[in-house]
Design a protein around this motif. Sequence first.
Motif, PDB file in Angstrom:
ATOM      1  N   THR A  83     107.215 -88.961   1.444  1.00 48.85           N
ATOM      2  CA  THR A  83     106.583 -87.963   2.209  1.00 48.85           C
ATOM      3  C   THR A  83     106.966 -87.754   3.607  1.00 48.85           C
ATOM      4  OG1 THR A  83     105.196 -88.364   0.085  1.00 48.85           O
ATOM      5  CG2 THR A  83     104.339 -87.140   1.946  1.00 48.85           C
ATOM      6  N   LEU A  84     106.776 -88.984   4.085  1.00 46.91           N
ATOM      7  CA  LEU A  84     106.824 -88.668   5.816  1.00 46.91           C
ATOM      8  C   LEU A  84     108.316 -88.291   6.178  1.00 46.91           C
ATOM      9  CD1 LEU A  84     105.930 -89.387   8.530  1.00 46.91           C
ATOM     10  CD2 LEU A  84     106.528 -91.852   8.482  1.00 46.91           C
ATOM     11  N   GLN A  85     109.232 -88.885   5.537  1.00 48.11           N
ATOM     12  CA  GLN A  85     110.678 -88.435   5.784  1.00 48.11           C
ATOM     13  C   GLN A  85     110.947 -87.002   5.702  1.00 48.11           C
ATOM     14  OE1 GLN A  85     113.600 -91.141   3.948  1.00 48.11           O
ATOM     15  NE2 GLN A  85     115.273 -90.501   5.200  1.00 48.11           N
ATOM     16  N   THR A  86     110.467 -86.535   4.392  1.00 43.42           N
ATOM     17  CA  THR A  86     110.659 -85.150   4.099  1.00 43.42           C
ATOM     18  C   THR A  86     109.865 -84.245   5.055  1.00 43.42           C
ATOM     19  OG1 THR A  86     110.666 -85.644   1.927  1.00 43.42           O
ATOM     20  CG2 THR A  86     110.205 -83.337   2.244  1.00 43.42           C
ATOM     21  N   SER A  87     108.686 -84.498   5.540  1.00 44.47           N
ATOM     22  CA  SER A  87     107.999 -83.658   6.527  1.00 44.47           C
ATOM     23  C   SER A  87     108.793 -83.853   7.878  1.00 44.47           C
ATOM     24  CB  SER A  87     106.436 -84.384   6.941  1.00 44.47           C
ATOM     25  OG  SER A  87     106.369 -85.564   7.238  1.00 44.47           O
ATOM     26  N   GLU A  88     109.227 -84.893   8.162  1.00 45.84           N
ATOM     27  CA  GLU A  88     109.915 -85.218   9.755  1.00 45.84           C
ATOM     28  C   GLU A  88     111.288 -84.322   9.641  1.00 45.84           C
ATOM     29  OE1 GLU A  88     108.514 -89.551  11.085  1.00 45.84           O
ATOM     30  OE2 GLU A  88     110.086 -89.473   9.628  1.00 45.84           O
ATOM     31  N   THR A  89     111.923 -84.549   8.428  1.00 46.80           N
ATOM     32  CA  THR A  89     113.136 -83.593   8.151  1.00 46.80           C
ATOM     33  C   THR A  89     112.860 -82.118   8.499  1.00 46.80           C
ATOM     34  OG1 THR A  89     114.098 -85.654   7.064  1.00 46.80           O
ATOM     35  CG2 THR A  89     115.256 -83.425   7.027  1.00 46.80           C
ATOM     36  N   ASN A  90     111.847 -81.923   7.590  1.00 43.96           N
ATOM     37  CA  ASN A  90     111.600 -80.209   7.552  1.00 43.96           C
ATOM     38  C   ASN A  90     111.137 -79.770   8.909  1.00 43.96           C
ATOM     39  OD1 ASN A  90     112.421 -79.976   4.843  1.00 43.96           O
ATOM     40  ND2 ASN A  90     110.232 -80.292   4.217  1.00 43.96           N
ATOM     41  N   SER A  91     110.312 -80.376   9.545  1.00 41.57           N
ATOM     42  CA  SER A  91     109.489 -79.898  10.789  1.00 41.57           C
ATOM     43  C   SER A  91     110.953 -79.977  11.898  1.00 41.57           C
ATOM     44  CB  SER A  91     108.634 -80.707  11.372  1.00 41.57           C
ATOM     45  OG  SER A  91     108.838 -82.177  11.603  1.00 41.57           O
ATOM     46  N   GLU A  92     111.885 -81.033  11.784  1.00 40.39           N
ATOM     47  CA  GLU A  92     112.920 -80.968  12.832  1.00 40.39           C
ATOM     48  C   GLU A  92     113.938 -79.936  12.411  1.00 40.39           C
ATOM     49  OE1 GLU A  92     115.512 -82.724  16.160  1.00 40.39           O
ATOM     50  OE2 GLU A  92     113.534 -82.370  15.476  1.00 40.39           O
ATOM     51  N   ALA A  93     114.124 -79.504  11.139  1.00 37.47           N
ATOM     52  CA  ALA A  93     115.005 -78.426  10.705  1.00 37.47           C
ATOM     53  C   ALA A  93     114.529 -77.193  11.297  1.00 37.47           C
ATOM     54  CB  ALA A  93     115.076 -78.372   9.100  1.00 37.47           C
ATOM     55  N   LEU A  94     113.182 -76.864  11.267  1.00 37.47           N
ATOM     56  CA  LEU A  94     112.634 -75.711  11.324  1.00 37.47           C
ATOM     57  C   LEU A  94     112.454 -75.394  12.948  1.00 37.47           C
ATOM     58  CD1 LEU A  94     109.250 -75.794   9.260  1.00 37.47           C
ATOM     59  CD2 LEU A  94     111.321 -74.049   9.047  1.00 37.47           C
ATOM     60  N   LEU A 146     103.078-101.795  -7.720  1.00 38.63           N
ATOM     61  CA  LEU A 146     102.510-100.493  -7.666  1.00 38.63           C
ATOM     62  C   LEU A 146     101.988-100.295  -6.330  1.00 38.63           C
ATOM     63  CD1 LEU A 146      99.867-100.375 -10.320  1.00 38.63           C
ATOM     64  CD2 LEU A 146     102.154 -99.203 -10.398  1.00 38.63           C
ATOM     65  N   ALA A 147     102.052-101.398  -5.280  1.00 34.55           N
ATOM     66  CA  ALA A 147     101.884-101.326  -3.763  1.00 34.55           C
ATOM     67  C   ALA A 147     103.190-100.825  -3.181  1.00 34.55           C
ATOM     68  CB  ALA A 147     101.251-102.252  -3.221  1.00 34.55           C
ATOM     69  N   HIS A 148     104.291-101.402  -3.750  1.00 38.55           N
ATOM     70  CA  HIS A 148     105.565-100.970  -3.386  1.00 38.55           C
ATOM     71  C   HIS A 148     105.990 -99.613  -3.766  1.00 38.55           C
ATOM     72  CE1 HIS A 148     106.905-104.618  -1.168  1.00 38.55           C
ATOM     73  NE2 HIS A 148     106.408-105.269  -2.077  1.00 38.55           N
ATOM     74  N   GLU A 149     105.514 -99.116  -4.922  1.00 33.01           N
ATOM     75  CA  GLU A 149     105.738 -97.938  -5.291  1.00 33.01           C
ATOM     76  C   GLU A 149     105.070 -96.725  -4.378  1.00 33.01           C
ATOM     77  OE1 GLU A 149     105.059 -97.368  -9.263  1.00 33.01           O
ATOM     78  OE2 GLU A 149     106.527 -98.812  -9.907  1.00 33.01           O
ATOM     79  N   LEU A 205     101.057 -81.144   2.296  1.00 31.72           N
ATOM     80  CA  LEU A 205      99.726 -81.409   2.009  1.00 31.72           C
ATOM     81  C   LEU A 205      99.368 -81.894   0.353  1.00 31.72           C
ATOM     82  CD1 LEU A 205      96.700 -80.660   2.786  1.00 31.72           C
ATOM     83  CD2 LEU A 205      96.885 -78.463   1.742  1.00 31.72           C
ATOM     84  N   ARG A 206     100.301 -81.289  -0.416  1.00 33.33           N
ATOM     85  CA  ARG A 206      99.985 -81.815  -1.747  1.00 33.33           C
ATOM     86  C   ARG A 206     100.406 -83.202  -2.008  1.00 33.33           C
ATOM     87  NH1 ARG A 206     102.158 -76.792  -2.777  1.00 33.33           N
ATOM     88  NH2 ARG A 206     104.358 -77.389  -2.844  1.00 33.33           N
ATOM     89  N   GLY A 207     101.523 -83.487  -1.126  1.00 32.56           N
ATOM     90  CA  GLY A 207     102.194 -85.034  -1.329  1.00 32.56           C
ATOM     91  C   GLY A 207     101.051 -85.724  -0.798  1.00 32.56           C
ATOM     92  N   ARG A 208     100.480 -85.608   0.319  1.00 37.44           N
ATOM     93  CA  ARG A 208      99.443 -86.452   1.046  1.00 37.44           C
ATOM     94  C   ARG A 208      98.196 -86.441  -0.107  1.00 37.44           C
ATOM     95  NH1 ARG A 208      97.761 -84.772   6.428  1.00 37.44           N
ATOM     96  NH2 ARG A 208      98.338 -82.516   5.563  1.00 37.44           N
ATOM     97  N   LYS A 209      97.910 -85.413  -0.468  1.00 37.52           N
ATOM     98  CA  LYS A 209      96.744 -85.333  -1.504  1.00 37.52           C
ATOM     99  C   LYS A 209      97.050 -86.216  -2.617  1.00 37.52           C
ATOM    100  CE  LYS A 209      94.289 -81.755  -1.793  1.00 37.52           C
ATOM    101  NZ  LYS A 209      94.054 -80.487  -2.217  1.00 37.52           N
ATOM    102  N   LYS A 230     106.694 -93.778  -1.998  1.00 34.53           N
ATOM    103  CA  LYS A 230     106.153 -92.494  -2.091  1.00 34.53           C
ATOM    104  C   LYS A 230     105.722 -91.980  -0.649  1.00 34.53           C
ATOM    105  CE  LYS A 230     105.825 -90.025  -5.378  1.00 34.53           C
ATOM    106  NZ  LYS A 230     106.566 -89.144  -5.550  1.00 34.53           N
ATOM    107  N   MET A 231     105.066 -92.874   0.062  1.00 31.40           N
ATOM    108  CA  MET A 231     104.514 -92.611   1.499  1.00 31.40           C
ATOM    109  C   MET A 231     105.636 -92.393   2.272  1.00 31.40           C
ATOM    110  SD  MET A 231     101.357 -94.895   2.658  1.00 31.40           S
ATOM    111  CE  MET A 231      99.742 -94.641   2.016  1.00 31.40           C
ATOM    112  N   ARG A 232     106.618 -93.365   2.439  1.00 29.03           N
ATOM    113  CA  ARG A 232     107.948 -93.122   3.177  1.00 29.03           C
ATOM    114  C   ARG A 232     108.634 -91.901   2.922  1.00 29.03           C
ATOM    115  NH1 ARG A 232     110.770 -97.659   1.465  1.00 29.03           N
ATOM    116  NH2 ARG A 232     112.328 -96.244   0.514  1.00 29.03           N
TER     117      ARG A 232
END
Length: 569
Positions: free
Chosen positions: A110-121, A99-102, A56-60, A106-108
């Motif tokens: 954040t997405l990769q972390t959420s996918e990895t964490n949900s799959e781990a759980l 800046l757009a590539h940065e 949530l913090r990452g997306r915000k 960050k988006m990529r």
Amino acid sequence: MVKFGGHIEALSHGDLHNLDQALVRYNHIKSFIFENPKGFEKEWEEALESANGAFLRGRKAIWKTVFDKISEAGDSAEVRGAHPGNALQQYVDSVPPSLAHELLVKMRQTLQTSETNSEALRKLVKKYDKHRGGGLSRTLLPELYTSSLYAGQTMIQHSVALLRDLLDDDSQDEFQPLIRFNSDTQHDKSAEIRMEEIQWLKRLVHSFQDSGLLNHLVAHRGFHHIQDRNDKRPIENSLSAYEIAWTSGIRLCECDIAMTKDEKLVLAHDENFLRLALDADAPSSSQDIGDLTFRELIGLNLKSGARPPLLIDVLRSASAISSESKLIIEIKPGNESAASALSRMLIRHPDLCPSVAMIMSFDAVTMHRLRAELCVIDEVVAGTPTHSKQHSSGGLHSRVNSFDHFGSSTVNRLGSLESSMGAIGLSLSSENLENLKDATHPLSPKKESKHSRPRLMPRLMLLTVSDPPLRPCEHQVSVDDLSPVDGWLDRPHQDGALDGVYLQYEKKMLSPEGIENLRKLSNKGFLVGIWAYSGKDPDDFSTFEKLVNAGNCTYVNTDLPSHFRKGIE
């Protein structure tokens, strides 16, 4: 069984090494299943809460960055009530590309972390029920699937795909010959030495004649000098290293890939170019490749005087030289983003698929995920919609698109060929489709895989070690007992399996018992490859021939040393 805990560890040192959000402590929570099962549920729920909050913090933070910038630079009427897609369009229009590539990075991440964490759980609950029979799937998985961590991935997947489209200048779609800088004062002797090396290679290839062995010899990093010199041969992973090999008759060459900050795939073995840079003092030579844009890499000359090549440059050369010229691509552990970028490139350019003989990695999770992403390739070429599963550009889950988060800026991404490409943020030219309608991907020259697979999909293999693993994701196996391989390559209840295993060379492979075990593995329908350490393990024709003819190995790596075959001096 794949090492998911090792996969997470590899990501923490690879794609996600500089991310604020923490990855789920998979191995720590898994230990509760066997050591303190009563405490497992509490640990799991705390991990979900922590991952939820971080996501949530990452997306915000991402969207605050977007709206702060467009509010400063744009028309307040356009900013007011802007849909996410419109906001991203305004952001790209109002900030420098860097800046757009940065933001994309960050988006990529954040997405990769959420996918990895949900799959781990999810995997942790599955493992608990398997070993303890407690039925926690019934109570914990509803919590996971209704959480922001899981449900919020769809929108950020759309965001990543759209931002890629907005930033895509198609600059790597057109073949751009590399500029070679040759000194005006170069002595004729240097040219003679290089020509002698090329003539030696051609004599070696000719000595194979009609034996069929060329289908199994893999030129490791191309026809290169293993001491990083370029006075006799090209340097490793350079375009000339591959073009010389292929035009001399070598059919298979191996390479390593890395992804730049702006998601261009380049050939590179190390994390940076310090070892190969012409100017080792240049700041960019010691920077991680993932922290540099391709524009910045263009200014980094290697010892050969040329820039690091794009993967697409090398594949186009292979395609132009011969239908038998093919590349074997290695993805380093922790570089899951590079694997997803590779799948996007091959789906976008299916005409290049026949030039890719095989893709491999030490990370089994990355390889199984890559296979899932490439499953759409035949349907894309045939012009039919994908069925049952829609794989995301980087997700571990099937993608469900039931709501348009992007207002008027979003294309309909379901129900057509265009939509199956759109799900991974791609487009296909009609020319590429026409070229591939009747094409068939050449099968392994040795044998077929035991599993059905899309015909255009390159072979996918798992690299293993016989020495103690240096990274947690590595799988250790010896030729004495190859029985664990089946479990690593197969994924029950998933679409298909990997095609084979690339084993670390062991001296005992040449013994009668070793040869027999290699043949048994091959006879199961798996492809078998062999890699070795340069300077430590034998690299000669006798070893190569025995592994292929007696051991039934499909691929054997070689650095093509001058002593490779007696009589070819």
